[in-house]
Design an enzyme around this catalytic site. Sequence first.
Site, PDB file in Angstrom:
ATOM      1  N   ARG A  97       0.788  -1.276   0.018  1.00  0.00           N
ATOM      2  CA  ARG A  97      -0.003   0.139  -0.094  1.00  0.00           C
ATOM      3  C   ARG A  97       0.817   1.106  -0.041  1.00  0.00           C
ATOM      4  NH1 ARG A  97      -4.953   1.911   3.875  1.00  0.00           N
ATOM      5  NH2 ARG A  97      -5.529   3.711   2.371  1.00  0.00           N
ATOM      6  N   ARG A 112      -7.358  -0.211  -2.776  1.00  0.00           N
ATOM      7  CA  ARG A 112      -5.954  -0.590  -2.141  1.00  0.00           C
ATOM      8  C   ARG A 112      -5.870  -1.888  -2.093  1.00  0.00           C
ATOM      9  NH1 ARG A 112      -9.583   2.596   0.146  1.00  0.00           N
ATOM     10  NH2 ARG A 112     -10.620   2.109   1.942  1.00  0.00           N
ATOM     11  N   ASP A 128      -5.860  -2.509   3.860  1.00  0.00           N
ATOM     12  CA  ASP A 128      -6.206  -1.353   4.901  1.00  0.00           C
ATOM     13  C   ASP A 128      -6.559  -1.958   6.129  1.00  0.00           C
ATOM     14  OD1 ASP A 128      -7.069   1.097   5.489  1.00  0.00           O
ATOM     15  OD2 ASP A 128      -9.232   0.647   5.095  1.00  0.00           O
ATOM     16  N   ASP A 136      -7.566  -0.374  10.034  1.00  0.00           N
ATOM     17  CA  ASP A 136      -7.880   0.530  10.530  1.00  0.00           C
ATOM     18  C   ASP A 136      -7.785   0.130  12.342  1.00  0.00           C
ATOM     19  OD1 ASP A 136      -8.297   2.266   8.527  1.00  0.00           O
ATOM     20  OD2 ASP A 136     -10.150   1.459   8.052  1.00  0.00           O
TER      21      ASP A 136
END
Length: 149
Positions: free
Chosen positions: A80, A91, A94, A96
């Site tokens: 990424r 992407r 990811d 988070d």
Amino acid sequence: MTIAYIGLGANLGDREENLRAALERLRGLGPLRVSSFRATEPVGVINQPSFLNAAAELETDLPPRELLARLLEIERDLGRERAEETRWGPRPIDLDLLVYGDETIDEVGLTVPHPRLAERRFALEPLHELAPDLTLPDGRRIRDLLDAL
């Protein structure tokens, strides 16, 4: 030790392999439980491939800022390039930081619980699967946030 919840998503390349590679790296940070994987439609920029999403429950002794740094490092290692992508665009991975124990953090570059968690079914559903009785530091229950969508 603190329980942290991490949202995972991927919509480029081999999505399942990207999630599995990220989870393997996360296992190096502490004991891990993982939700099932689920295909979801993109949010924000809708003209892109669908996502594969999951959540992970991580038992960690890393402070929140260090955990975030490790998540960003895993993303970079898996291809990424945040500086080169469109916000909410496609992407390969990811990660988070959704929730970190019972902490509320609002600093430059780090907001916990995740500021858009209540709006994101793709994050709430796997989080609810892992921790159906989870309550955020402000008293909101994950179950109620999901029901409200």
